[in-house]
Scaffold this motif. Structure first.
Motif, mmCIF file in Angstrom:
data_model
loop_
_atom_site.group_PDB
_atom_site.id
_atom_site.type_symbol
_atom_site.label_atom_id
_atom_site.label_comp_id
_atom_site.label_asym_id
_atom_site.label_seq_id
_atom_site.Cartn_x
_atom_site.Cartn_y
_atom_site.Cartn_z
ATOM 1 N N ILE A 280 57.410 45.215 73.284
ATOM 2 C CA ILE A 280 57.693 45.667 74.650
ATOM 3 C C ILE A 280 59.194 45.880 74.834
ATOM 4 C CG2 ILE A 280 57.615 44.999 77.086
ATOM 5 C CD1 ILE A 280 54.994 43.511 76.457
ATOM 6 N N ALA A 281 60.012 44.978 74.270
ATOM 7 C CA ALA A 281 61.467 45.135 74.364
ATOM 8 C C ALA A 281 61.921 46.429 73.677
ATOM 9 C CB ALA A 281 62.171 43.926 73.749
ATOM 10 N N CYS A 282 61.289 46.769 72.549
ATOM 11 C CA CYS A 282 61.608 48.040 71.870
ATOM 12 C C CYS A 282 61.329 49.234 72.783
ATOM 13 C CB CYS A 282 60.775 48.175 70.600
ATOM 14 S SG CYS A 282 61.290 47.148 69.223
ATOM 15 N N VAL A 283 60.187 49.191 73.455
ATOM 16 C CA VAL A 283 59.827 50.273 74.367
ATOM 17 C C VAL A 283 60.829 50.355 75.523
ATOM 18 C CG1 VAL A 283 58.061 51.103 75.971
ATOM 19 C CG2 VAL A 283 57.382 50.132 73.774
ATOM 20 N N THR A 284 61.311 49.201 75.986
ATOM 21 C CA THR A 284 62.279 49.191 77.084
ATOM 22 C C THR A 284 63.587 49.853 76.671
ATOM 23 O OG1 THR A 284 61.321 47.091 77.839
ATOM 24 C CG2 THR A 284 63.429 47.737 78.798
ATOM 25 N N VAL A 285 64.052 49.574 75.464
ATOM 26 C CA VAL A 285 65.277 50.211 74.963
ATOM 27 C C VAL A 285 65.096 51.727 74.941
ATOM 28 C CG1 VAL A 285 66.803 50.486 72.978
ATOM 29 C CG2 VAL A 285 65.979 48.204 73.599
#
Length: 391
Positions: A280-285
């Motif tokens: 999810i953090a990857c998608v946020t970036v």
């Protein structure tokens, strides 16, 4: 599993009604601005006051449940939310802010009680999916509120919107009264501490949860940026029309509605919530960097995956976080710790809007704020994937 499905249905419905009331504050802003002669953004502070109330009340979730039982606690939470919402009928800025604060006092513990009930009644290998299904009621509430409340207020006046939502909260109160057994919560006995000691313990993060709560705080801090501020960015900087930006916001909420159960199921299958949070953090970036590339001439079809990314980033991490925490503590401690976690995360939700506004004002644009969002989540990617799962 005998209670799991009824508990899921009951807590989803109560969260749905609380979610409608939560989203209604934003939809009341234009009406109250017209009533008072103030700007709409003046009433946007209701979000901060709501989470201030939640921050103060959520740590006492376990104590309230021990004192009144699950059903009795839920009845009191919905009574406070309904009473608070009625104060908006004063048609004043102060009335709206006090209403938001009182609403937050009831809203803060209500969610953790529902999370605890679901986690305690479902089998561990289905916990992620069930928690995500319950959490999906929040974006569903946002979608329905946005479609029904404005037309209702246009026809019958903004006061009718307040009364209708208040009535829905009272229906949930009645449901808790009539379905008392469903809301029975397992709680550990109160620890043998002094009154001061018990109070201080509410604000101490357990050692085994420090890493997870730090990660959750990072997500909470950037959540508003990829939801509310993404919409504002598309209007103010990217130059999209109100219709195009509105479709983007709608797609964002629809993605959250579908994405939460999918990510809950994925968490159960992977068996490692930390890795799912890292994804999810990857998608946020990617979403934060992608927003900065939008221009008026950007094809509409490219906005769809971007809206989906923002929906996953901003609204799909919560249930994965709760699932991860449920495996790190004893079942009897869940009510206490879910409430304390919600209070801790509320600091991030409270701080995010003023931080974003301040960065926009100081730097004269959205570039630095969005880069900050990408930077925070890049750090989360590293720690979540590079460090071993914390038990």
């Amino acid at each position: 599993m005998s209670r799991a499905v009824p508990v899921l249905i009951a807590t989803t419905l109560t969260q749905f009604s609380a979610g409608i009331a939560f989203w209604s504050f934003g939809l009341l802003a234009p009406e109250l601005a017209a009533e008072t002669g103030l700007e709409e953004r003046d009433f946007g502070l209701s979000l901060t006051f709501t989470f201030l109330g939640a921050f103060l009340s959520a740590p006492f979730t376990g104590a309230i449940v021990r004192a009144y039982g699950g059903a009795g606690a839920m009845m009191r939470f919905f009574a406070v939310m309904a009473g608070g919402l009625l104060l908006t009928l004063t048609g004043t800025w102060w009335g709206a802010m006090v209403a938001a604060f009182l609403f937050g006092l009831g809203y803060g513990p209500q969610g953790p009680v529902g999370m605890t009930l679901v986690a305690q009644t479902v089998e561990p290998h289905r916990r992620g999916l069930f928690l995500a299904l319950r959490h999906a009621s929040v974006p569903l509430a946002a979608s329905i509120t946005g479609r029904l409340l404005p037309p209702l207020m246009l026809i019958w006046g903004w006061q009718s919107g307040v009364l209708s939502v208040t009535g829905l909260l009272l229906v949930s109160l009645l449901a808790a009264l009539l379905a008392g057994r469903i809301f029975e919560v397992e709680t550990a006995p109160s620890r043998n501490l002094t009154t001061l000691g018990r109070f201080r313990a509410l604000f101490v993060i357990p050692e085994q949860l420090r890493f997870l709560w730090a990660v959750g705080f990072g997500f909470a801090l950037t959540q508003t940026a990829v939801t509310t501020f993404s919409y504002l960015y598309l209007l103010e900087v990217a130059g999209l029309s109100a219709i195009a930006a509105g479709i983007f916001a709608s797609n964002l909420h629809l993605t959250a509605l579908i994405g939460r159960p999918i990510l809950g199921w994925l968490t159960d299958r992977v068996g490692n919530a930390q890795r799912v949070l890292g994804g999810i953090a990857c998608v946020t970036v990617a979403s934060a960097l992608g927003l900065m590339q939008v221009r008026p001439e950007t094809p509409a079809w490219l906005l769809v995956p971007l809206a989906m990314g923002c929906g996953i980033s901003g609204q799909c991490w919560n249930s994965v976080f709760v699932t991860a925490m449920s495996f790190k503590v004893e079942a009897g401690d869940l009510a206490d710790l879910n409430g304390r976690a919600f209070s801790f995360l509320s600091i991030g939700w409270m701080a995010s809007p003023p931080i974003m506004w301040a960065l926009i004002e100081v730097t004269g644009g959205y570039t630095v704020p969005l880069m900050a969002v990408a930077g925070v989540n890049a750090v989360l990617v590293v720690v979540l994937f590079m460090l071993p799962e914390r038990r």
